[in-house]
Design a protein around this motif. Structure first.
Motif, PDB file in Angstrom:
ATOM      1  N   ASP A  13      44.130 -24.912  93.520  1.00 18.34           N
ATOM      2  CA  ASP A  13      43.143 -25.857  92.996  1.00 18.34           C
ATOM      3  C   ASP A  13      42.603 -25.441  91.635  1.00 18.34           C
ATOM      4  O   ASP A  13      41.634 -26.027  91.158  1.00 18.34           O
ATOM      5  N   PHE A  14      43.204 -24.467  91.017  1.00 21.95           N
ATOM      6  CA  PHE A  14      42.741 -23.963  89.719  1.00 21.95           C
ATOM      7  C   PHE A  14      43.034 -24.992  88.639  1.00 21.95           C
ATOM      8  O   PHE A  14      44.166 -25.405  88.448  1.00 21.95           O
ATOM      9  N   ARG A  15      42.006 -25.423  87.928  1.00 26.16           N
ATOM     10  CA  ARG A  15      42.135 -26.384  86.828  1.00 26.16           C
ATOM     11  C   ARG A  15      41.630 -25.726  85.547  1.00 26.16           C
ATOM     12  O   ARG A  15      40.426 -25.649  85.325  1.00 26.16           O
ATOM     13  N   PRO A  16      42.521 -25.249  84.679  1.00 26.49           N
ATOM     14  CA  PRO A  16      42.076 -24.554  83.473  1.00 26.49           C
ATOM     15  C   PRO A  16      41.337 -25.462  82.491  1.00 26.49           C
ATOM     16  O   PRO A  16      40.650 -24.980  81.601  1.00 26.49           O
ATOM     17  N   PRO A  73      34.102 -24.115  82.686  1.00 24.02           N
ATOM     18  CA  PRO A  73      32.981 -23.464  83.395  1.00 24.02           C
ATOM     19  C   PRO A  73      33.282 -23.179  84.863  1.00 24.02           C
ATOM     20  O   PRO A  73      32.899 -22.144  85.386  1.00 24.02           O
ATOM     21  N   ALA A  74      33.993 -24.075  85.513  1.00 24.06           N
ATOM     22  CA  ALA A  74      34.331 -23.841  86.922  1.00 24.06           C
ATOM     23  C   ALA A  74      35.527 -22.906  87.073  1.00 24.06           C
ATOM     24  O   ALA A  74      35.660 -22.210  88.083  1.00 24.06           O
ATOM     25  N   ALA A  75      36.402 -22.861  86.058  1.00 22.81           N
ATOM     26  CA  ALA A  75      37.613 -22.044  86.145  1.00 22.81           C
ATOM     27  C   ALA A  75      37.392 -20.605  85.699  1.00 22.81           C
ATOM     28  O   ALA A  75      38.211 -19.736  85.998  1.00 22.81           O
ATOM     29  N   ALA A  76      36.300 -20.338  84.991  1.00 19.11           N
ATOM     30  CA  ALA A  76      36.079 -19.002  84.432  1.00 19.11           C
ATOM     31  C   ALA A  76      36.041 -17.895  85.488  1.00 19.11           C
ATOM     32  O   ALA A  76      36.706 -16.868  85.306  1.00 19.11           O
ATOM     33  N   PRO A  77      35.300 -18.038  86.594  1.00 21.66           N
ATOM     34  CA  PRO A  77      35.310 -16.951  87.587  1.00 21.66           C
ATOM     35  C   PRO A  77      36.703 -16.657  88.141  1.00 21.66           C
ATOM     36  O   PRO A  77      37.080 -15.497  88.302  1.00 21.66           O
ATOM     37  N   THR A  78      37.483 -17.702  88.383  1.00 19.72           N
ATOM     38  CA  THR A  78      38.834 -17.497  88.910  1.00 19.72           C
ATOM     39  C   THR A  78      39.728 -16.837  87.871  1.00 19.72           C
ATOM     40  O   THR A  78      40.483 -15.908  88.184  1.00 19.72           O
ATOM     41  N   LEU A  91      30.822 -13.490  90.128  1.00 18.05           N
ATOM     42  CA  LEU A  91      30.829 -14.491  89.065  1.00 18.05           C
ATOM     43  C   LEU A  91      30.576 -15.894  89.608  1.00 18.05           C
ATOM     44  O   LEU A  91      29.859 -16.675  88.980  1.00 18.05           O
ATOM     45  N   SER A  92      31.158 -16.215  90.725  1.00 18.99           N
ATOM     46  CA  SER A  92      30.935 -17.551  91.308  1.00 18.99           C
ATOM     47  C   SER A  92      29.489 -17.746  91.721  1.00 18.99           C
ATOM     48  O   SER A  92      28.947 -18.841  91.592  1.00 18.99           O
TER      49      SER A  92
END
Length: 110
Positions: A60-63, A67-72, A103-104
């Motif tokens: 589900d990673f969306r680069p 902001p939502a992808a940064a922790p991953t 981070l999350s």
């Protein structure tokens, strides 16, 4: 009410099946140790399992949603870095998990 013969037979059958299932791995252990297929799987499966876990984690990673992808993304960098430094899968997985959780928790609730 079941008869004593029925109860005795049920317990005996259950005990035989339980004993057989527990003894079976030891009975087939010696031939398996000589198996070329088992040696092949023992060498290649850890990498395959880690690849499947990584792909499943990143499904589900969306680069594009930074902001939502940064922790991953940062946890992935930490995982790769730790593994290259330590060559220990446990250290890299635990370290990356800790980074991702921290981070999350603080990045998105900020």
């Amino acid at each position: 009410m079941p008869t004593p013969l029925y109860l005795t037979a049920a317990v005996a059958i259950s005990a035989a099946i339980t004993w057989g299932l527990r003894a079976l791995p030891f009975a087939v252990l010696a031939p398996l140790r000589r198996s070329a297929v088992l040696r092949y799987l023992a060498f290649h499966m850890p990498v395959g399992i880690m690849l499947i876990l990584a792909l499943y984690t990143l499904r589900d990673f969306r680069p594009t949603d930074w902001p939502a992808a940064a922790p991953t993304a940062l946890a992935l960098v930490v995982a790769v870095g730790l593994h290259l430094k330590t060559r220990n899968a446990v250290v890299s997985v635990l370290g990356a998990t800790a980074v991702h959780v921290v981070l999350s928790t603080f990045w998105l609730t900020g």
